[in-house]
Design an enzyme around this catalytic site. Sequence first.
Site, PDB file in Angstrom:
ATOM      1  N   ASP A  22      86.141 -20.014-110.203  1.00 52.65           N
ATOM      2  CA  ASP A  22      86.587 -20.815-109.066  1.00 52.65           C
ATOM      3  C   ASP A  22      88.083 -20.580-108.931  1.00 52.65           C
ATOM      4  OD1 ASP A  22      87.514 -22.754-107.298  1.00 52.65           O
ATOM      5  OD2 ASP A  22      86.266 -24.351-108.105  1.00 52.65           O
ATOM      6  N   TYR A  70      93.946 -21.636 -91.201  1.00 59.36           N
ATOM      7  CA  TYR A  70      93.578 -20.293 -91.643  1.00 59.36           C
ATOM      8  C   TYR A  70      94.682 -19.284 -91.312  1.00 59.36           C
ATOM      9  CZ  TYR A  70      90.895 -15.931 -92.026  1.00 59.36           C
ATOM     10  OH  TYR A  70      90.461 -14.671 -92.362  1.00 59.36           O
TER      11      TYR A  70
END
Length: 264
Positions: free
Chosen positions: A76, A170
């Site tokens: 992760d 983003y």
Amino acid sequence: MSVNDTSTTSSVDVFDISGRVAVVTGAASGIGQAVARHLAACGARVACADLPGEPLEAVVEDITAAGGSAVTVPWDVTVEEEAEAAVATTQDRLGPLTLAFNAAGIANATPALDMSLSQWQRMYDVDCTGVFLASRAQGRAMIAAGGGSIVNVASMSGTIVNRGLVQVHYNSAKAAVIHLSRSLAMEWARQGVRVNTISPGYTATPMNTRPEVAEQARQFAEDTPLGRMAQPEEMTGPAHFLLSDAASFLTGHDLLVDGGFTAW
């Protein structure tokens, strides 16, 4: 010969990565998966890193079935401790790390006025902080090994604002990845580690077939000068170039692979 010493390297073998140890984040799907498969097919020993699960296992099974060398590394990228552990696991199982391709990322779209802080923060945690944590752990290992090459996946959205997409989190996170990578490149240049980015244009990955952009896929193709979206496999050549000794004098560069989109 040092991984960055090309004084005796001929033009024939500067692209040769056989026997090199590579780690690829985001290897379970999309561009990361395509690059992991490609590097293994070219003879690298590849640590395929992503969230644990069947998709990641399937990629490694396919690579090994085809005769390549690959291992799964559950990771992760938002967890600091997992970055160091993943690099250590890679080196314990495969050898000294000299190549890294960081493709782990997420995407979604929401107007800025409606965006929650948690949505903003999650984007930065994965797409920016995750790249920093991965690069830092990889850089430490490569400096100890005498050098190496890191390629981080940004986006053309780090350079332009996409028409019709409301994704301020983003876009800004990918712009940060570009400048983060340039900054790391300058810090580590004298220690033998090159850091570059590739910025894909519209690419036919699961990220670009998510529900909120699926209806725009045709427009994405029409807006691209080459008249189509890229396939993930079309990012493997640029990635290979930047990772290999063919790019031995290239660091701190953002390579736009966008079908000409940003030339409009």
